[in-house]
Design a protein around this motif. Sequence first.
Motif, PDB file in Angstrom:
ATOM      1  N   ALA A  80       0.840  -1.203   0.000  1.00 21.76           N
ATOM      2  CA  ALA A  80       0.000   0.000   0.000  1.00 21.76           C
ATOM      3  C   ALA A  80       0.875   1.253   0.000  1.00 21.76           C
ATOM      4  O   ALA A  80       0.606   2.213  -0.743  1.00 21.76           O
ATOM      5  N   LEU A  81       1.922   1.280   0.839  1.00 21.82           N
ATOM      6  CA  LEU A  81       2.828   2.426   0.881  1.00 21.82           C
ATOM      7  C   LEU A  81       3.529   2.610  -0.456  1.00 21.82           C
ATOM      8  O   LEU A  81       3.650   3.738  -0.959  1.00 21.82           O
TER       9      LEU A  81
ATOM     10  N   ALA B   9       4.221   5.572  -5.467  1.00 25.14           N
ATOM     11  CA  ALA B   9       4.244   5.475  -6.926  1.00 25.14           C
ATOM     12  C   ALA B   9       3.277   6.474  -7.561  1.00 25.14           C
ATOM     13  O   ALA B   9       3.605   7.115  -8.564  1.00 25.14           O
ATOM     14  N   VAL B  10       2.090   6.625  -6.969  1.00 27.61           N
ATOM     15  CA  VAL B  10       1.112   7.589  -7.489  1.00 27.61           C
ATOM     16  C   VAL B  10       1.673   9.004  -7.386  1.00 27.61           C
ATOM     17  O   VAL B  10       1.549   9.824  -8.306  1.00 27.61           O
TER      18      VAL B  10
ATOM     19  N   LEU C 171      13.605   0.949   1.258  1.00 25.19           N
ATOM     20  CA  LEU C 171      13.609   0.299  -0.044  1.00 25.19           C
ATOM     21  C   LEU C 171      12.188   0.152  -0.603  1.00 25.19           C
ATOM     22  O   LEU C 171      11.995   0.167  -1.823  1.00 25.19           O
ATOM     23  N   VAL C 172      11.204   0.019   0.262  1.00 22.58           N
ATOM     24  CA  VAL C 172       9.808   0.001  -0.198  1.00 22.58           C
ATOM     25  C   VAL C 172       9.473   1.333  -0.866  1.00 22.58           C
ATOM     26  O   VAL C 172       8.874   1.374  -1.955  1.00 22.58           O
TER      27      VAL C 172
ATOM     28  N   GLY D 113       8.562   2.302  -4.927  1.00 22.13           N
ATOM     29  CA  GLY D 113       7.446   3.111  -5.388  1.00 22.13           C
ATOM     30  C   GLY D 113       7.890   4.294  -6.231  1.00 22.13           C
ATOM     31  O   GLY D 113       7.271   4.613  -7.251  1.00 22.13           O
ATOM     32  N   LEU D 114       8.969   4.952  -5.819  1.00 24.25           N
ATOM     33  CA  LEU D 114       9.490   6.080  -6.594  1.00 24.25           C
ATOM     34  C   LEU D 114       9.892   5.645  -7.994  1.00 24.25           C
ATOM     35  O   LEU D 114       9.599   6.323  -8.988  1.00 24.25           O
ATOM     36  N   MET D 115      10.591   4.517  -8.074  1.00 23.09           N
ATOM     37  CA  MET D 115      11.037   4.029  -9.374  1.00 23.09           C
ATOM     38  C   MET D 115       9.851   3.642 -10.245  1.00 23.09           C
ATOM     39  O   MET D 115       9.831   3.922 -11.454  1.00 23.09           O
ATOM     40  N   ALA D 116       8.834   2.993  -9.646  1.00 27.89           N
ATOM     41  CA  ALA D 116       7.667   2.567 -10.421  1.00 27.89           C
ATOM     42  C   ALA D 116       6.905   3.787 -10.960  1.00 27.89           C
ATOM     43  O   ALA D 116       6.533   3.831 -12.138  1.00 27.89           O
ATOM     44  N   GLY D 117       6.676   4.783 -10.108  1.00 24.04           N
ATOM     45  CA  GLY D 117       5.942   5.964 -10.556  1.00 24.04           C
ATOM     46  C   GLY D 117       6.703   6.786 -11.578  1.00 24.04           C
ATOM     47  O   GLY D 117       6.107   7.404 -12.466  1.00 24.04           O
TER      48      GLY D 117
END
Length: 321
Positions: free
Chosen positions: A139-140, A145-146, A239-240, A244-248
């Motif tokens: 969720a985080l 990512a959003v 790392l979580v 998310g940063l990389m995915a977004g």
Amino acid sequence: MAKPSGHHVFNAFRGALIGTAEAVPGVSGGTVALITGVYEKLIGGAGHVTSALRMGASDLPRGRGAARARAELRNVDWMVLVPLLVGMAAALVLSAKLIAPVVEEHPQFAYALFFGLVLASLWVPYSGSGKRWTGGNYALCLVVAVGAFLLTGLPPGEMPTHPVVVALAGSVAICALVLPGVSGSFLLLTLGLYEPTIDALNERDFGYLAAFALGCVVGLALFVKLLKWLLEHYHHMTLVVMTGLMAGSLRALWPWQDDDRGLLVPSGSVGLTCGLIVLGAAVVIGVLVVEHRSRAAEPKEPAAAQKRGRHARVASGSGRD
């Protein structure tokens, strides 16, 4: 015992990959550092250097600054850090002249290659902590990512090249260098300072570069200590967030987009573009396979050392996350 000179050449090559990435909008040097296995070494070294500078300045009146600074600098793995920095600096200058124009002339194909590279790189922070992800972790990661997706959708802006503005931009861009998923060049592009910075590099505008470098030093000193602390104490959660940063941030590298960063449906040379995405992913997968095999061939470490995992935590407090 000193490491063979081949290690220095390889570290310089890894630094060159990081420097090249920083010259391309949308590609994070921190992501490349993660892929090549030097991310935490780089953050740790930068943290020790900034601590040494702070200690030297604060304790100078009492006559102990130099001794404490030297003690802190001895914690830096200079055999890795120096070749990395040399490779980064050389590649950044060359990339500003050679690679950046190619990206501007063929953005669809260039972004396709980098899209595949970053997409496959998501495995690195996802698996790097050695811990199992929970529902809360996913969720985080999604929320981050959003946020990154919305940030990378901001249209390019334009700011004056006043030295104060340039210094502030440098302090922000350098934070992106050490944060996977966030591209320093992309942030400069958003601020409207990417082209002026590239021009300053190519034309040797030392006034502009001095203001930018000053901002980088200040930003690095403030941000690296925070990131180093987070990796020491909240390694898994850090790392979580990085995942998310990389995915977004993949939005910035979507091959089909207009001048205002609006996303478009695939069109024009779709086959070649998709092939380049696959090629980029294959390069990363190949690097990870080679690294895994080389680690498997190394002598086994003691159990206490193995607990630190692939991206070694530098303090026992990391279990608190």
